[in-house]
Design a protein around this motif. Structure first.
Motif, PDB file in Angstrom:
ATOM      1  N   ARG A  91       0.842  -1.202   0.000  1.00  0.00           N
ATOM      2  CA  ARG A  91       0.000   0.000   0.000  1.00  0.00           C
ATOM      3  C   ARG A  91       0.873   1.247   0.000  1.00  0.00           C
ATOM      4  O   ARG A  91       1.861   1.332   0.723  1.00  0.00           O
ATOM      5  CB  ARG A  91      -0.904   0.043   1.227  1.00  0.00           C
ATOM      6  CG  ARG A  91      -1.932   1.174   1.210  1.00  0.00           C
ATOM      7  CD  ARG A  91      -2.636   1.293   2.555  1.00  0.00           C
ATOM      8  NE  ARG A  91      -3.763   2.220   2.530  1.00  0.00           N
ATOM      9  CZ  ARG A  91      -3.673   3.538   2.554  1.00  0.00           C
ATOM     10  NH1 ARG A  91      -2.470   4.116   2.599  1.00  0.00           N
ATOM     11  NH2 ARG A  91      -4.759   4.298   2.520  1.00  0.00           N
ATOM     12  N   GLU A 126       0.457   5.758  -1.503  1.00  0.00           N
ATOM     13  CA  GLU A 126      -0.484   6.787  -1.948  1.00  0.00           C
ATOM     14  C   GLU A 126       0.122   7.564  -3.103  1.00  0.00           C
ATOM     15  O   GLU A 126       1.328   7.782  -3.154  1.00  0.00           O
ATOM     16  CB  GLU A 126      -0.843   7.750  -0.804  1.00  0.00           C
ATOM     17  CG  GLU A 126      -1.800   7.172   0.207  1.00  0.00           C
ATOM     18  CD  GLU A 126      -2.386   8.244   1.137  1.00  0.00           C
ATOM     19  OE1 GLU A 126      -2.098   9.451   0.917  1.00  0.00           O
ATOM     20  OE2 GLU A 126      -3.131   7.881   2.065  1.00  0.00           O
ATOM     21  N   VAL A 152      -4.505   9.457  -3.206  1.00  0.00           N
ATOM     22  CA  VAL A 152      -5.313   8.282  -3.503  1.00  0.00           C
ATOM     23  C   VAL A 152      -4.572   7.038  -3.020  1.00  0.00           C
ATOM     24  O   VAL A 152      -3.414   6.836  -3.394  1.00  0.00           O
ATOM     25  CB  VAL A 152      -5.591   8.158  -5.011  1.00  0.00           C
ATOM     26  CG1 VAL A 152      -6.349   6.865  -5.318  1.00  0.00           C
ATOM     27  CG2 VAL A 152      -6.369   9.362  -5.508  1.00  0.00           C
ATOM     28  N   PRO A 153      -5.190   6.193  -2.175  1.00  0.00           N
ATOM     29  CA  PRO A 153      -4.525   4.964  -1.746  1.00  0.00           C
ATOM     30  C   PRO A 153      -4.300   4.027  -2.936  1.00  0.00           C
ATOM     31  O   PRO A 153      -5.198   3.832  -3.757  1.00  0.00           O
ATOM     32  CB  PRO A 153      -5.489   4.361  -0.725  1.00  0.00           C
ATOM     33  CG  PRO A 153      -6.814   4.976  -1.023  1.00  0.00           C
ATOM     34  CD  PRO A 153      -6.534   6.335  -1.569  1.00  0.00           C
ATOM     35  N   ALA A 202      -9.637   4.642  -5.045  1.00  0.00           N
ATOM     36  CA  ALA A 202      -8.498   3.775  -4.745  1.00  0.00           C
ATOM     37  C   ALA A 202      -7.993   3.218  -6.060  1.00  0.00           C
ATOM     38  O   ALA A 202      -8.760   3.036  -7.014  1.00  0.00           O
ATOM     39  CB  ALA A 202      -8.885   2.645  -3.792  1.00  0.00           C
ATOM     40  N   ARG A 255     -14.482  11.354   2.233  1.00  0.00           N
ATOM     41  CA  ARG A 255     -14.622   9.900   2.180  1.00  0.00           C
ATOM     42  C   ARG A 255     -16.102   9.533   2.227  1.00  0.00           C
ATOM     43  O   ARG A 255     -16.865  10.082   3.009  1.00  0.00           O
ATOM     44  CB  ARG A 255     -13.873   9.271   3.351  1.00  0.00           C
ATOM     45  CG  ARG A 255     -14.057   7.760   3.534  1.00  0.00           C
ATOM     46  CD  ARG A 255     -13.639   6.974   2.305  1.00  0.00           C
ATOM     47  NE  ARG A 255     -12.330   7.313   1.828  1.00  0.00           N
ATOM     48  CZ  ARG A 255     -11.206   6.734   2.252  1.00  0.00           C
ATOM     49  NH1 ARG A 255     -11.248   5.795   3.161  1.00  0.00           N
ATOM     50  NH2 ARG A 255     -10.047   7.099   1.759  1.00  0.00           N
ATOM     51  N   ALA A 312      -8.505  -2.788  -1.602  1.00  0.00           N
ATOM     52  CA  ALA A 312      -8.992  -1.468  -2.016  1.00  0.00           C
ATOM     53  C   ALA A 312     -10.471  -1.293  -1.675  1.00  0.00           C
ATOM     54  O   ALA A 312     -10.891  -0.242  -1.179  1.00  0.00           O
ATOM     55  CB  ALA A 312      -8.767  -1.278  -3.516  1.00  0.00           C
ATOM     56  N   GLU A 353     -10.924  -0.627   1.914  1.00  0.00           N
ATOM     57  CA  GLU A 353     -10.610   0.781   2.212  1.00  0.00           C
ATOM     58  C   GLU A 353     -11.797   1.679   1.877  1.00  0.00           C
ATOM     59  O   GLU A 353     -12.147   2.583   2.640  1.00  0.00           O
ATOM     60  CB  GLU A 353      -9.393   1.213   1.398  1.00  0.00           C
ATOM     61  CG  GLU A 353      -9.039   2.680   1.538  1.00  0.00           C
ATOM     62  CD  GLU A 353      -7.915   2.926   2.524  1.00  0.00           C
ATOM     63  OE1 GLU A 353      -7.610   4.098   2.761  1.00  0.00           O
ATOM     64  OE2 GLU A 353      -7.341   1.958   3.040  1.00  0.00           O
ATOM     65  N   LEU A 354     -12.446   1.437   0.737  1.00  0.00           N
ATOM     66  CA  LEU A 354     -13.539   2.314   0.302  1.00  0.00           C
ATOM     67  C   LEU A 354     -14.820   2.091   1.102  1.00  0.00           C
ATOM     68  O   LEU A 354     -15.563   3.041   1.350  1.00  0.00           O
ATOM     69  CB  LEU A 354     -13.815   2.080  -1.191  1.00  0.00           C
ATOM     70  CG  LEU A 354     -12.719   2.538  -2.161  1.00  0.00           C
ATOM     71  CD1 LEU A 354     -13.063   2.131  -3.580  1.00  0.00           C
ATOM     72  CD2 LEU A 354     -12.518   4.047  -2.081  1.00  0.00           C
TER      73      LEU A 354
END
Length: 514
Positions: free
Chosen positions: A29, A31, A35-36, A189, A209, A343, A346-347
């Motif tokens: 991971r 950025e 954006v990750p 992501a 987010r 991903a 994460e979202l």
């Protein structure tokens, strides 16, 4: 998968029982421009998926398909590209995908981001036509959309099987607003099959987010039965755990072996599931079987679910479940899937699938899987043609709303297309439909719960109305189907807010005179 193969598989895995379980591929991971980025050390051409946490479940009924419109407009920035690329809109996310050299991938992602940051809505009319043509193709299978519609109606996750309305009614301003609201760095992501290439930039606008919709499913009394026109489908709202996923897989394998290989009744058993929360899912399994075999399929489902809950899976079935995942883990594409899964976690803010996969690789117990199967049996809704449903199960209403009181409309003597036995009750608060003498409504649409009304213009004096309730009811009102039908259509249309009306798209239309 025959019994001999399973036995050999079990013997093979038992020999390996002392070995360490396969480990899941590592996901890195970093950025880029806020954006990750999730990536693995794959080989070959670079693949990238720019993912945004927005899909069908975030839309309203009247804006179903608006995310798809944004996706199409953004893809026009790369429409002349000759390398491998695509985009898709799903229930919880939208993805822009590309596979090529690092330089080409970098340029492609830059153009997509720039297009989303300054969306060109001038070609909106062209893309309306493209989406309408796309809708005329095959839609999602019934095992995909039926379970979600039962528990969510015409809202959120229940919109997966709906006709898209936004391509008909959304204007350029609203499409631009939707893009700005959802397609930004705070809701994005990136997944890569290798390290981020030099010079990679993601010029997206800033934004907060976002998370999946927090909409509670309906409280449905189960186990139960409900009628569908054809085929047989089992639906359930369950805890989504590794044992539940194993129970579903074993059940589908047993049904396939029994109904295809032993009885020759079906070609296959379809299965799908949709996460609706961190650890909950709606799932569906079934087959498009001929009507004369539906009762036998229903009986097989009930018998196999009950047996799995009583005795659990065999050692060979547990071994097959584990071996299947171990085989996938060894494949090159699994590493990319793991990055995608990270991903999405994460979202959404939901756990990734890694915990489930580790449990499977370490080995589930038959007791755990049997317990999950008993939960599935307790929450199962069986769907089949009415006359093939088991009478000992309670009938699930077609809507969680109570039936609307009122007067019963009488079916037209000549020219009615309404199914025989269908009863329509018209009240001050809305409409209800029933079949035969059953007191359980097939559908309930209240005026204060309308999600939208499709207006189908005909060569008659009055249109056909397609009414959709937020709680899942849908009723088509054709003037020629009922005595006094013209007055009835005028009465109903007078009660409907014009803002809820839209021109009925082709997949919704009856193409008949009123």
């Amino acid at each position: 998968m025959n019994a001999r193969w399973l036995t050999l598989l079990g013997e093979e895995l038992s020999e390996l029982s002392g070995t360490v379980a396969p480990s899941l591929p590592e996901v890195h991971r970093t950025e880029v421009d806020g954006v990750p980025v999730f990536w693995n050390t794959g080989t070959g051409r670079l693949s990238a998926s720019l993912i945004f946490g927005v899909g069908l479940a975030h839309e309203t009924f009247l804006e179903t398909g608006i995310t798809h419109l944004v996706e199409h407009l953004a893809m026009r920035t790369v429409r002349t590209a000759h390398y491998e690329n695509n985009a898709s809109t799903e229930v919880l996310h939208t993805s822009f995908d590309v596979t090529s050299s690092p330089e080409t991938v970098t340029e492609h992602l830059h153009r997509i981001c720039a297009g989303l940051s300054h969306l060109n809505t001038a070609p909106l009319e062209v893309e309306r036509g493209v989406l309408m043509a796309e809708q005329r193709g095959d839609g999602p299978g019934v095992v995909s959309w039926l379970p979600s519609s039962l528990w969510f109606g015409n809202r959120a996750f229940g919109l997966a099987g709906n006709v898209q309305v936004a391509p008909i009614r959304a204007d350029a301003q609203r499409v631009g607003e939707w893009c700005a609201e959802w397609f930004h760095r705070g809701n994005a992501a990136l997944v890569l099959s290798g390290p981020p290439p030099a010079g990679l930039r993601l010029p997206l606008a800033d934004g907060p987010r976002r998370r999946p919709p927090a909409i509670r499913p309906f409280e449905l009394a189960a186990p139960a039965r409900t009628a569908i026109p054809n085929g047989v489908v089992g639906c359930a709202l369950v805890s989504w755990t590794a044992p539940m996923a194993c129970a579903a897989g074993v059940l589908v394998a047993r049904l396939t072996d029994r109904l295809r290989h032993l009885e020759g009744l079906v070609y296959d058993i379809g299965f799908d599931h949709q996460l609706i929360g961190p650890r909950r899912a709606v799932l569906g399994f079934g087959t498009d079987v001929g009507d004369k075999y539906a009762a036998r399929v229903v009986a097989a489902i009930r018998a196999e679910v009950a047996e799995l809950g009583r005795t659990g899976p065999t050692p060979e079935e547990i071994a097959a479940d584990r071996a299947g995942l171990a085989e996938q883990v060894a494949e090159p594409g699994f590493a990319h899937y793991r990055a995608f899964d990270a991903a999405m976690s994460e979202l959404t803010g939901w756990p990734s699938a890694a915990e489930h996969q580790d449990l499977v690789l370490r080995g589930l117990t038959a007791r755990e899987v049997a317990k999950a199967a008993r939960e599935l049996a307790a929450r199962l809704v069986l769907c089949a043609p009415e006359r093939h449903l088991p009478a000992d199960l309670p009938e699930l209403p077609g809507s969680p709303l109570p039936a609307v009181p009122g007067r019963e409309a009488r079916r037209a003597l000549v020219g009615s297309t309404a199914p025989r036995g269908l009863r329509l009750v018209v009240g001050d608060e809305g409409l209800s439909t029933f079949y035969g003498d059953s007191p359980v409504p097939v559908s309930v649409v209240r005026y204060d719960d309308l999600a939208g009304v499709g207006v189908e213009q005909t060569d008659g004096q009055l249109p056909i109305l397609h009414l959709f309730g937020s709680h899942g009811g849908s009723i088509t009102l054709r003037p020629g189907d009922w005595r006094g039908g013209r007055a009835l259509v005028r009465q109903v249309r007078a009660r409907v807010d014009p803002a809820l009306c839209f021109d009925a798209p082709d997949p919704m239309r009856l193409f008949e005179q009123s």
